[in-house]
Design a protein around this motif. Structure first.
Motif, PDB file in Angstrom:
ATOM      1  N   LYS A   1       0.850  -1.051  -0.056  1.00 42.08           N
ATOM      2  CA  LYS A   1      -0.171  -0.105  -0.069  1.00 42.08           C
ATOM      3  C   LYS A   1       0.878   1.390  -0.054  1.00 42.08           C
ATOM      4  N   LYS A   2       2.187   1.126  -0.007  1.00 36.38           N
ATOM      5  CA  LYS A   2       2.968   2.322  -0.204  1.00 36.38           C
ATOM      6  C   LYS A   2       2.949   2.892  -1.352  1.00 36.38           C
ATOM      7  N   PRO A   3       3.475   4.028  -1.440  1.00 41.37           N
ATOM      8  CA  PRO A   3       3.293   4.812  -2.802  1.00 41.37           C
ATOM      9  C   PRO A   3       4.425   4.530  -3.285  1.00 41.37           C
ATOM     10  N   GLY A   4       4.336   4.251  -4.597  1.00 38.60           N
ATOM     11  CA  GLY A   4       5.428   4.039  -5.776  1.00 38.60           C
ATOM     12  C   GLY A   4       4.773   3.610  -7.171  1.00 38.60           C
ATOM     13  N   TRP A   5       5.676   3.681  -7.892  1.00 39.45           N
ATOM     14  CA  TRP A   5       5.487   3.732  -9.374  1.00 39.45           C
ATOM     15  C   TRP A   5       4.704   2.211  -9.692  1.00 39.45           C
ATOM     16  N   LEU A   6       5.549   1.248  -9.408  1.00 37.74           N
ATOM     17  CA  LEU A   6       4.827  -0.135  -9.684  1.00 37.74           C
ATOM     18  C   LEU A   6       3.653  -0.521  -8.909  1.00 37.74           C
ATOM     19  N   GLN A   7       3.520   0.159  -7.614  1.00 36.82           N
ATOM     20  CA  GLN A   7       2.569  -0.209  -6.836  1.00 36.82           C
ATOM     21  C   GLN A   7       1.262   0.647  -7.384  1.00 36.82           C
ATOM     22  N   GLY A   8       1.496   1.529  -8.181  1.00 36.42           N
ATOM     23  CA  GLY A   8       0.295   2.479  -8.591  1.00 36.42           C
ATOM     24  C   GLY A   8      -0.192   1.874  -9.863  1.00 36.42           C
ATOM     25  N   ILE A   9       0.476   0.871 -10.690  1.00 35.77           N
ATOM     26  CA  ILE A   9      -0.062   0.318 -11.776  1.00 35.77           C
ATOM     27  C   ILE A   9      -1.401  -0.291 -11.409  1.00 35.77           C
ATOM     28  N   HIS A  10      -2.322  -0.368 -12.310  1.00 36.40           N
ATOM     29  CA  HIS A  10      -3.644  -1.142 -11.888  1.00 36.40           C
ATOM     30  C   HIS A  10      -3.349  -2.585 -11.645  1.00 36.40           C
ATOM     31  N   PRO A  11      -4.047  -3.111 -10.857  1.00 32.40           N
ATOM     32  CA  PRO A  11      -3.875  -4.592 -10.368  1.00 32.40           C
ATOM     33  C   PRO A  11      -4.123  -5.423 -11.590  1.00 32.40           C
TER      34      PRO A  11
ATOM     35  N   ALA B   1       8.314 -13.804  -8.954  1.00 37.67           N
ATOM     36  CA  ALA B   1       7.403 -13.172  -9.701  1.00 37.67           C
ATOM     37  C   ALA B   1       6.179 -13.067  -8.800  1.00 37.67           C
ATOM     38  N   SER B   2       5.769 -14.246  -8.182  1.00 38.86           N
ATOM     39  CA  SER B   2       4.703 -14.164  -7.344  1.00 38.86           C
ATOM     40  C   SER B   2       4.635 -13.203  -6.146  1.00 38.86           C
ATOM     41  N   TYR B   3       6.035 -13.347  -5.334  1.00 38.94           N
ATOM     42  CA  TYR B   3       6.245 -12.321  -4.272  1.00 38.94           C
ATOM     43  C   TYR B   3       6.123 -10.887  -4.999  1.00 38.94           C
ATOM     44  N   LEU B   4       6.515 -10.548  -5.929  1.00 38.96           N
ATOM     45  CA  LEU B   4       6.642  -9.153  -6.708  1.00 38.96           C
ATOM     46  C   LEU B   4       5.122  -8.867  -6.641  1.00 38.96           C
ATOM     47  N   LEU B   5       4.322  -9.488  -6.955  1.00 38.80           N
ATOM     48  CA  LEU B   5       2.795  -9.341  -7.255  1.00 38.80           C
ATOM     49  C   LEU B   5       2.357  -8.932  -5.947  1.00 38.80           C
ATOM     50  N   MET B   6       2.668  -9.776  -4.967  1.00 35.75           N
ATOM     51  CA  MET B   6       2.271  -9.517  -3.509  1.00 35.75           C
ATOM     52  C   MET B   6       2.729  -8.444  -2.841  1.00 35.75           C
ATOM     53  N   VAL B   7       4.006  -7.992  -2.817  1.00 33.29           N
ATOM     54  CA  VAL B   7       4.242  -6.885  -2.049  1.00 33.29           C
ATOM     55  C   VAL B   7       4.103  -5.660  -3.036  1.00 33.29           C
ATOM     56  N   THR B   8       3.462  -5.680  -4.133  1.00 32.81           N
ATOM     57  CA  THR B   8       3.109  -4.518  -4.859  1.00 32.81           C
ATOM     58  C   THR B   8       1.776  -4.266  -5.173  1.00 32.81           C
ATOM     59  N   THR B   9       0.895  -5.172  -4.583  1.00 31.56           N
ATOM     60  CA  THR B   9      -0.410  -5.243  -4.657  1.00 31.56           C
ATOM     61  C   THR B   9      -1.118  -5.762  -3.744  1.00 31.56           C
ATOM     62  N   ALA B  10      -2.248  -4.795  -2.969  1.00 29.09           N
ATOM     63  CA  ALA B  10      -3.029  -5.025  -1.758  1.00 29.09           C
ATOM     64  C   ALA B  10      -3.863  -6.333  -2.169  1.00 29.09           C
ATOM     65  N   VAL B  11      -4.271  -7.140  -1.195  1.00 29.47           N
ATOM     66  CA  VAL B  11      -4.973  -8.310  -1.316  1.00 29.47           C
ATOM     67  C   VAL B  11      -6.393  -7.961  -1.875  1.00 29.47           C
ATOM     68  N   GLU B  12      -7.197  -7.010  -1.480  1.00 25.97           N
ATOM     69  CA  GLU B  12      -8.392  -6.589  -1.982  1.00 25.97           C
ATOM     70  C   GLU B  12      -8.421  -6.272  -3.551  1.00 25.97           C
ATOM     71  N   ASP B  13      -7.137  -5.497  -4.088  1.00 25.18           N
ATOM     72  CA  ASP B  13      -6.976  -5.275  -5.268  1.00 25.18           C
ATOM     73  C   ASP B  13      -6.592  -6.698  -6.132  1.00 25.18           C
ATOM     74  N   LEU B  14      -5.961  -7.323  -5.607  1.00 18.44           N
ATOM     75  CA  LEU B  14      -5.714  -8.783  -6.130  1.00 18.44           C
ATOM     76  C   LEU B  14      -7.004  -9.458  -6.422  1.00 18.44           C
ATOM     77  N   GLY B  15      -7.845  -9.335  -5.324  1.00 15.04           N
ATOM     78  CA  GLY B  15      -9.122 -10.142  -5.415  1.00 15.04           C
ATOM     79  C   GLY B  15     -10.183  -9.429  -6.319  1.00 15.04           C
ATOM     80  N   TYR B  16     -10.091  -8.068  -6.570  1.00 14.14           N
ATOM     81  CA  TYR B  16     -10.668  -7.310  -7.623  1.00 14.14           C
ATOM     82  C   TYR B  16     -10.102  -7.796  -9.160  1.00 14.14           C
ATOM     83  N   ALA B  17      -9.052  -7.996  -9.222  1.00 15.62           N
ATOM     84  CA  ALA B  17      -8.417  -8.301 -10.614  1.00 15.62           C
ATOM     85  C   ALA B  17      -8.812  -9.694 -10.878  1.00 15.62           C
ATOM     86  N   LEU B  18      -8.941 -10.684  -9.920  1.00 13.41           N
ATOM     87  CA  LEU B  18      -9.345 -12.123  -9.989  1.00 13.41           C
ATOM     88  C   LEU B  18     -10.809 -12.103 -10.621  1.00 13.41           C
ATOM     89  N   ARG B  19     -11.652 -11.239 -10.171  1.00  8.31           N
ATOM     90  CA  ARG B  19     -13.078 -11.211 -10.350  1.00  8.31           C
ATOM     91  C   ARG B  19     -13.401 -10.856 -11.675  1.00  8.31           C
TER      92      ARG B  19
END
Length: 255
Positions: free
Chosen positions: A19-29, A129-147
């Motif tokens: 949830k911290k600000p950053g370029w990669l963190q700001g990309i849509h999930p 790669a999975s770790y990279l996704l986890m630390v740059t995407t909140a779990v709620e956003d990841l759930g949204y992307a999966l749906r």
């Protein structure tokens, strides 16, 4: 006991990092999830002797870790158990495949050695790669992307609940081990005679806690699905990010 506390702390830190600000963190999930899945599928599609080609896929991880300001040292510390297990998968290959592929001086490099390293590297790349996704995407956003990808809601709900309440389970284990340590001073770890009792107690405590959590969810209007929303709308730059990486990964594989 100390390891359990460290695991709880690491989970909290990963949630904060996402949830911290950053370029990669700001990309849509959604684009990030698509790129991650595409990277893993491309990585595992390499042949068992294609070590040279597989090494090129590390470019994605290097650039992404730099853009996301993510520490490789922390990755290795947090995921060391998983990485060790992944590396053990191909350890028997040199004993079964003794075909000599080439010589380095007087040392014969067999197909089993190359295939073992290739298999290990595939696992390491997939975990990273999975770790990279986890630390740059909140779990709620990841759930949204999966749906958005039409993953069944039951799987998304289970994923979110497991991620959110694994800390509760770890704290319950920590409480039980602390209570045991107070009753057995000077003893290192748990005696094998109490393993069954501890697992049974943990199961009963987990069931009680799960019922409390479920009752609380029902009182708040839960009806079988989390209605997830993403704070940021996907823009052209987000899907451009996904398109560029997919083209680059394909170029690295077939170029």
């Amino acid at each position: 006991m100390k390891k359990i506390s460290e695991a709880i702390s690491d989970l909290h830190k990963m949630d904060m990092e996402a949830k911290k600000p950053g370029w990669l963190q700001g990309i849509h999930p959604l684009p990030k999830l698509l790129v991650t899945v595409f990277f893993i599928l491309t990585t595992v599609s390499y042949g068992k002797y294609d070590l040279d080609g597989l090494l090129k896929m590390g470019i994605y991880l290097i650039i992404s870790f730099v853009l996301g300001d993510i520490s490789v040292r922390i990755l290795l510390r947090r995921m060391k158990a998983v990485l060790a297990l992944v590396c053990l998968v191909g350890i028997a290959n040199p004993f079964f495949d003794r075909n000599v592929l080439f010589l380095i001086g007087d040392f014969a490099v067999t197909g089993g050695m190359v295939s073992a390293v290739t298999l290990m590297l595939k696992g390491v790349f997939a975990v990273a790669a999975s770790y990279l996704l986890m630390v740059t995407t909140a779990v709620e956003d990841l759930g949204y992307a999966l749906r958005r990808l039409h993953v069944p809601k039951v799987f998304v709900t289970v994923l979110m609940l497991v991620y959110r309440y694994i800390i509760v389970l770890l704290k319950e284990i920590e409480r039980m081990t602390d209570a045991y340590a107070l009753r057995a001073p000077g003893q290192k770890g748990l005696h094998y005679k109490v393993w069954g009792t501890m697992v049974g107690q943990l199961l009963l405590r987990s069931m009680d806690r799960a019922q409390i959590v479920y009752d609380s969810m029902m009182l708040r209007g839960y009806c079988g699905e989390f209605y997830l929303r993403c704070k940021k709308r996907a823009g052209i730059d987000d899907f451009l990010y996904a398109a560029v990486w997919m083209i680059v990964l394909l170029a690295l594989k077939y170029g």
